[in-house]
Scaffold this motif. Structure first.
Motif, PDB file in Angstrom:
ATOM      1  N   MET A 333      -9.447  29.326   3.591  1.00 40.17           N
ATOM      2  CA  MET A 333     -10.325  28.193   3.286  1.00 40.17           C
ATOM      3  C   MET A 333     -11.798  28.600   3.278  1.00 40.17           C
ATOM      4  SD  MET A 333      -8.359  25.504   2.862  1.00 40.17           S
ATOM      5  CE  MET A 333      -9.383  24.046   3.157  1.00 40.17           C
ATOM      6  N   MET A 334     -12.067  29.850   3.557  1.00 39.80           N
ATOM      7  CA  MET A 334     -13.435  30.314   3.752  1.00 39.80           C
ATOM      8  C   MET A 334     -14.315  30.333   2.485  1.00 39.80           C
ATOM      9  SD  MET A 334     -14.307  33.817   5.738  1.00 39.80           S
ATOM     10  CE  MET A 334     -14.092  34.830   4.288  1.00 39.80           C
ATOM     11  N   PRO A 335     -13.795  30.756   1.321  1.00 38.26           N
ATOM     12  CA  PRO A 335     -14.708  30.923   0.170  1.00 38.26           C
ATOM     13  C   PRO A 335     -15.323  29.598  -0.265  1.00 38.26           C
ATOM     14  CG  PRO A 335     -12.548  31.887  -0.299  1.00 38.26           C
ATOM     15  CD  PRO A 335     -12.407  31.077   0.936  1.00 38.26           C
ATOM     16  N   ARG A 336     -16.635  29.585  -0.447  1.00 30.86           N
ATOM     17  CA  ARG A 336     -17.298  28.364  -0.911  1.00 30.86           C
ATOM     18  C   ARG A 336     -17.522  28.404  -2.417  1.00 30.86           C
ATOM     19  NH1 ARG A 336     -16.971  28.670   4.108  1.00 30.86           N
ATOM     20  NH2 ARG A 336     -17.913  27.104   5.471  1.00 30.86           N
ATOM     21  N   GLY A 337     -17.759  29.600  -2.949  1.00 31.24           N
ATOM     22  CA  GLY A 337     -17.876  29.751  -4.402  1.00 31.24           C
ATOM     23  C   GLY A 337     -18.819  28.761  -5.047  1.00 31.24           C
ATOM     24  N   GLU A 338     -18.400  28.262  -6.220  1.00 29.33           N
ATOM     25  CA  GLU A 338     -19.312  27.502  -7.070  1.00 29.33           C
ATOM     26  C   GLU A 338     -19.685  26.139  -6.505  1.00 29.33           C
ATOM     27  OE1 GLU A 338     -16.277  28.312  -7.652  1.00 29.33           O
ATOM     28  OE2 GLU A 338     -15.200  26.464  -8.084  1.00 29.33           O
ATOM     29  N   VAL A 339     -18.847  25.554  -5.626  1.00 28.97           N
ATOM     30  CA  VAL A 339     -19.165  24.207  -5.149  1.00 28.97           C
ATOM     31  C   VAL A 339     -20.427  24.208  -4.291  1.00 28.97           C
ATOM     32  CG1 VAL A 339     -18.193  22.111  -4.175  1.00 28.97           C
ATOM     33  CG2 VAL A 339     -16.670  23.824  -5.136  1.00 28.97           C
ATOM     34  N   GLY A 340     -20.500  25.195  -3.379  1.00 27.30           N
ATOM     35  CA  GLY A 340     -21.705  25.326  -2.563  1.00 27.30           C
ATOM     36  C   GLY A 340     -22.945  25.547  -3.431  1.00 27.30           C
ATOM     37  N   MET A 341     -22.748  26.335  -4.512  1.00 25.29           N
ATOM     38  CA  MET A 341     -23.887  26.617  -5.399  1.00 25.29           C
ATOM     39  C   MET A 341     -24.345  25.368  -6.142  1.00 25.29           C
ATOM     40  SD  MET A 341     -23.207  30.359  -6.967  1.00 25.29           S
ATOM     41  CE  MET A 341     -21.610  31.000  -6.556  1.00 25.29           C
ATOM     42  N   ILE A 342     -23.391  24.502  -6.513  1.00 28.27           N
ATOM     43  CA  ILE A 342     -23.764  23.262  -7.203  1.00 28.27           C
ATOM     44  C   ILE A 342     -24.603  22.381  -6.286  1.00 28.27           C
ATOM     45  CG2 ILE A 342     -22.833  21.080  -8.110  1.00 28.27           C
ATOM     46  CD1 ILE A 342     -20.464  22.736  -9.195  1.00 28.27           C
ATOM     47  N   VAL A 343     -24.184  22.262  -5.016  1.00 26.03           N
ATOM     48  CA  VAL A 343     -24.957  21.476  -4.046  1.00 26.03           C
ATOM     49  C   VAL A 343     -26.376  22.035  -3.931  1.00 26.03           C
ATOM     50  CG1 VAL A 343     -25.123  20.755  -1.635  1.00 26.03           C
ATOM     51  CG2 VAL A 343     -22.883  20.844  -2.760  1.00 26.03           C
ATOM     52  N   ALA A 344     -26.468  23.364  -3.833  1.00 24.57           N
ATOM     53  CA  ALA A 344     -27.779  23.992  -3.695  1.00 24.57           C
ATOM     54  C   ALA A 344     -28.647  23.728  -4.923  1.00 24.57           C
ATOM     55  CB  ALA A 344     -27.607  25.497  -3.472  1.00 24.57           C
ATOM     56  N   GLN A 345     -28.032  23.791  -6.122  1.00 23.88           N
ATOM     57  CA  GLN A 345     -28.792  23.547  -7.350  1.00 23.88           C
ATOM     58  C   GLN A 345     -29.333  22.127  -7.406  1.00 23.88           C
ATOM     59  OE1 GLN A 345     -26.054  24.818 -10.323  1.00 23.88           O
ATOM     60  NE2 GLN A 345     -26.697  26.955 -10.170  1.00 23.88           N
ATOM     61  N   ILE A 346     -28.464  21.162  -6.997  1.00 20.74           N
ATOM     62  CA  ILE A 346     -28.907  19.758  -6.987  1.00 20.74           C
ATOM     63  C   ILE A 346     -30.078  19.591  -6.014  1.00 20.74           C
ATOM     64  CG2 ILE A 346     -28.232  17.397  -6.377  1.00 20.74           C
ATOM     65  CD1 ILE A 346     -25.426  18.078  -7.367  1.00 20.74           C
ATOM     66  N   GLY A 347     -29.950  20.195  -4.827  1.00 21.66           N
ATOM     67  CA  GLY A 347     -31.013  20.098  -3.835  1.00 21.66           C
ATOM     68  C   GLY A 347     -32.321  20.688  -4.345  1.00 21.66           C
ATOM     69  N   LEU A 348     -32.204  21.820  -5.062  1.00 22.24           N
ATOM     70  CA  LEU A 348     -33.388  22.476  -5.609  1.00 22.24           C
ATOM     71  C   LEU A 348     -34.029  21.616  -6.698  1.00 22.24           C
ATOM     72  CD1 LEU A 348     -34.867  25.288  -5.316  1.00 22.24           C
ATOM     73  CD2 LEU A 348     -33.566  26.019  -7.301  1.00 22.24           C
ATOM     74  N   GLN A 349     -33.183  21.088  -7.601  1.00 21.91           N
ATOM     75  CA  GLN A 349     -33.681  20.248  -8.690  1.00 21.91           C
ATOM     76  C   GLN A 349     -34.348  18.974  -8.178  1.00 21.91           C
ATOM     77  OE1 GLN A 349     -30.157  19.810 -11.040  1.00 21.91           O
ATOM     78  NE2 GLN A 349     -30.332  21.869 -11.886  1.00 21.91           N
ATOM     79  N   MET A 350     -33.778  18.415  -7.086  1.00 20.57           N
ATOM     80  CA  MET A 350     -34.342  17.189  -6.519  1.00 20.57           C
ATOM     81  C   MET A 350     -35.614  17.463  -5.729  1.00 20.57           C
ATOM     82  SD  MET A 350     -31.154  15.012  -5.051  1.00 20.57           S
ATOM     83  CE  MET A 350     -30.228  13.873  -6.075  1.00 20.57           C
ATOM     84  N   GLY A 351     -35.921  18.749  -5.541  1.00 20.31           N
ATOM     85  CA  GLY A 351     -37.091  19.106  -4.762  1.00 20.31           C
ATOM     86  C   GLY A 351     -36.894  18.917  -3.273  1.00 20.31           C
ATOM     87  N   ILE A 352     -35.652  18.776  -2.822  1.00 16.00           N
ATOM     88  CA  ILE A 352     -35.399  18.581  -1.398  1.00 16.00           C
ATOM     89  C   ILE A 352     -35.392  19.914  -0.658  1.00 16.00           C
ATOM     90  CG2 ILE A 352     -33.691  17.795   0.308  1.00 16.00           C
ATOM     91  CD1 ILE A 352     -32.913  15.604  -1.636  1.00 16.00           C
ATOM     92  N   ILE A 353     -34.715  20.925  -1.233  1.00 16.99           N
ATOM     93  CA  ILE A 353     -34.715  22.226  -0.557  1.00 16.99           C
ATOM     94  C   ILE A 353     -35.594  23.209  -1.319  1.00 16.99           C
ATOM     95  CG2 ILE A 353     -32.427  21.872   0.449  1.00 16.99           C
ATOM     96  CD1 ILE A 353     -31.323  23.831  -1.625  1.00 16.99           C
ATOM     97  N   GLU A 354     -36.151  24.148  -0.575  1.00 17.79           N
ATOM     98  CA  GLU A 354     -37.044  25.133  -1.190  1.00 17.79           C
ATOM     99  C   GLU A 354     -36.261  26.350  -1.660  1.00 17.79           C
ATOM    100  OE1 GLU A 354     -39.024  27.294   2.523  1.00 17.79           O
ATOM    101  OE2 GLU A 354     -38.816  25.133   2.818  1.00 17.79           O
ATOM    102  N   ARG A 355     -36.929  27.228  -2.418  1.00 20.97           N
ATOM    103  CA  ARG A 355     -36.297  28.391  -3.047  1.00 20.97           C
ATOM    104  C   ARG A 355     -35.602  29.298  -2.015  1.00 20.97           C
ATOM    105  NH1 ARG A 355     -34.789  29.566  -8.257  1.00 20.97           N
ATOM    106  NH2 ARG A 355     -33.951  31.650  -8.003  1.00 20.97           N
ATOM    107  N   SER A 356     -36.207  29.483  -0.832  1.00 25.01           N
ATOM    108  CA  SER A 356     -35.620  30.402   0.152  1.00 25.01           C
ATOM    109  C   SER A 356     -34.306  29.844   0.704  1.00 25.01           C
ATOM    110  CB  SER A 356     -36.608  30.664   1.294  1.00 25.01           C
ATOM    111  OG  SER A 356     -36.900  29.450   1.965  1.00 25.01           O
TER     112      SER A 356
END
Lengths: 395, 395
Positions: A333-356
């Motif tokens: 159950m460990m691999p996060r793959g693309e789903v984790g990346m989608i969450v990160a992209q949404i957060g970045l686009q919304m300006g909620i999380i920073e690049r780092s």
């Protein structure tokens, strides 16, 4: 012909050729070939050579690769087996969501990040990406083992939970949380998944041969299977879960009906497309994001947290199957793959999380995905297994 | 998930599902299924429903479909048979280029169009698109007939000639004609095609098993075949011919080596992708362009000219094989498909031809492509044929 005519065959040759070349190298070093295919993407992408961009076409081929992979896995699984282990799978999925969510949240709150950022990171840790695990288990003939069945069932439930967490966090980002909407999505997604998994195989066993007998088109069953695959993938997206969940359910529904011919034809497609799915994971990573020490430490800490929380959460959920199976399930159950990346992209686009923070989440997603194959090979090493399915290559 | 996640499965379902549905309808009406698949594109595209755009992804899937189709056809052909009929094929190709070129030029000059426009239309009439013909012949088990072998060999030569005409007309559009460059391209393209067609199969028969034996990756021969397919397609584009010529040569090179397994796996891929190739032809047509009578008459006149000139030119080239085979060969060389459309697009982009001429050329390309299957079925009806290859569906 103009020069743009070279674009497609060049991309196909670079991605497919490099992936298979590195798979061969890794196999010879007695390492999992799929790690080589992910590294091929890393080499070709923005990190090193800049030869291939994860553009629309590569992304589409990668998504199709994941869909066909999960379809093929669904074909090899009996839905009744999944339900027999349903209680355990539910516990695995729920604990496997709660632990990473709370731990990610707590870690980032501790580091001084704001509440929305902490919640976003927690959510990015939630959703298991079952593609890699499914590929390892199928290639080694381990799909019929109890631990594998729990992983597959739990991953489907996990996807529904992950979707709800994502919907929650998206609405949080927009300033309003629609509880009634979330509840409706939850009921719809669970109902869709349950009905097809429970009744799909038996219904198709009765209906498909009748339709097939009436069709004039050749390869009728295969064409029918492809249409159902695309239709359920689309329906899954509309309902709110990932397309690959729909693809997996389509495979399940055809599992009692599909002939050897249909399996062979589908296998040809996965052989072509899965390397794009794997290489695309590597393409997402940009090593330039890790130029300073703080990002590196943040990434490594997040990766460790991601590994431990799924291992402990899912392991606890499966503990009644014994420690050995609990470990296998936790690793699967460990691999996060693309789903984790989608969450990160949404957060970045919304300006909620920073690049780092974005870079750390992507590192975690790729890292958990690359750690899984060797750890799974090790954890399953003693299992008495069926002869490896000839239809799944490279483990 | 956000809404863009629905885009890919929706496009896959619409194009593949509609294509197969209309193929079924046409088969039941005893018409060629592939006409149904082309009409599916016409319905879904800008002409009628506006549901599917011929975007990057659909175009890429269509191109891959054409590549895999020609690869599969190459696998079923013996290169030595092509060379046995080489003289006839050369005559068919040359006369099949000269007649349409001069006739198109003359017709448009007669109608009062300028010299560059007239030459462009002539060139757009030149290049045969062998995909449709190959699909019909393969699906009916007619690939081994003498007429079919001549068509395949002539189509490859025709592509080299068409490329030279295109290169000539492009340089004409830019105001300078580089004779030395054109000659170099001609020599290179002919040499590439000749060497692989002549020596590829025998060389691969010796080399491939040795490489295969050393590889650890599973499905090694199939993966090797895919890499060669992409590499030769790319090389063909760099040299100046179409990617599908490279794909056909890759199939030829593997024809003596490929196992049943490799053929089955490749067949699964063609089953998925060829409907995108066919539907994409229909997607190119926009009925709105035919709103005035002048464009309609121009289109019909050009279509008739396109049919007659290939029929007469190629038929004359093959007349020593008898009238029956000459007719079959003329009809088989008739479809212009995507090559004619590429010429028209270049002319439009360069500002040399106007929208109405562009529309007439696209109409001619789609029209010759849609007329070919029923006419081929009729012309080949009396042939004693091998049992249809089970690996090619829907004629």
């Amino acid at each position: 012909m103009d020069n743009s005519a070279a674009h497609l065959p060049l991309a196909l040759l670079l991605v497919f050729g490099t992936a298979k070349l590195l798979a061969e190298v890794f196999e010879r070093l007695r390492q999992p070939g799929i790690i080589g295919e992910i590294i091929a993407g890393l080499l070709l992408g923005p990190s090193v050579l800049h030869w291939v961009q994860p553009d629309q076409v590569i992304t589409a081929l990668a998504e199709m690769g994941a869909m066909f992979l999960l379809f093929r896995v669904g074909l090899e699984v009996k839905a009744s087996d999944l339900f027999r282990l349903g209680g355990t799978a539910l516990a695995v999925a729920i604990l496997g969501v709660v632990f990473p969510l709370l731990a990610g949240w707590a870690m980032f709150a501790q580091l001084g990040y704001s509440l929305p950022v902490s919640i976003f990171v927690g959510v990015a840790l939630v959703a298991t990406s079952v593609g890699i695990t499914a590929r390892v288990l199928a290639s080694k003939g381990w799909l019929e083992l109890r631990a594998s069945q729990v992983i597959l069932a739990a991953a489907v439930i996990d996807d529904v939970l992950g979707l709800l967490a994502l919907a929650f966090v998206s609405s949080l980002g927009q300033g309003r949380v629609n509880i009634a909407g979330l509840a409706a999505t939850a009921v719809l997604a669970s109902g869709f998944t349950f009905v097809i998994a429970r009744f799909g195989a038996r219904a198709f066993e009765r209906i498909v041969p009748k339709i097939e007998a009436k069709l004039s088109v050749s390869e009728a069953q295969f064409n029918l299977a492809l249409i159902v695959l695309f239709a359920l993938s689309l329906l899954a997206v509309y309902i709110g879960v990932a397309a690959i969940v729909g693809a997996f359910l389509a495979g399940l529904a055809f599992s009692a009906t599909a002939t050897k011919r249909v399996q062979d034809l589908a296998h040809g497609i996965t052989e072509l497309l899965v390397p794009f799915f794997l290489a695309n994971i590597g393409l997402q990573l940009n090593l330039a994001d890790f130029a300073n020490k703080r990002v590196i430490w943040l990434s490594i800490a997040l990766l460790i947290l991601a590994v431990i929380t799924k291992l402990v959460g899912c392991g606890l959920g499966a503990i009644r199957l014994g420690r050995s199976d609990a470990l296998r399930i936790g690793l699967g159950m460990m691999p996060r793959g693309e789903v984790g990346m989608i969450v990160a992209q949404i957060g970045l686009q919304m300006g909620i999380i920073e690049r780092s923070v974005y870079a750390a989440v992507v590192f975690m997603a790729v890292g958990t995905t690359m750690l899984a194959p060797p750890l799974l090979n090790w954890a399953f090493r003693d299992s008495i297994h069926a002869p490896p399915s000839e239809d799944f290559s490279v483990g």
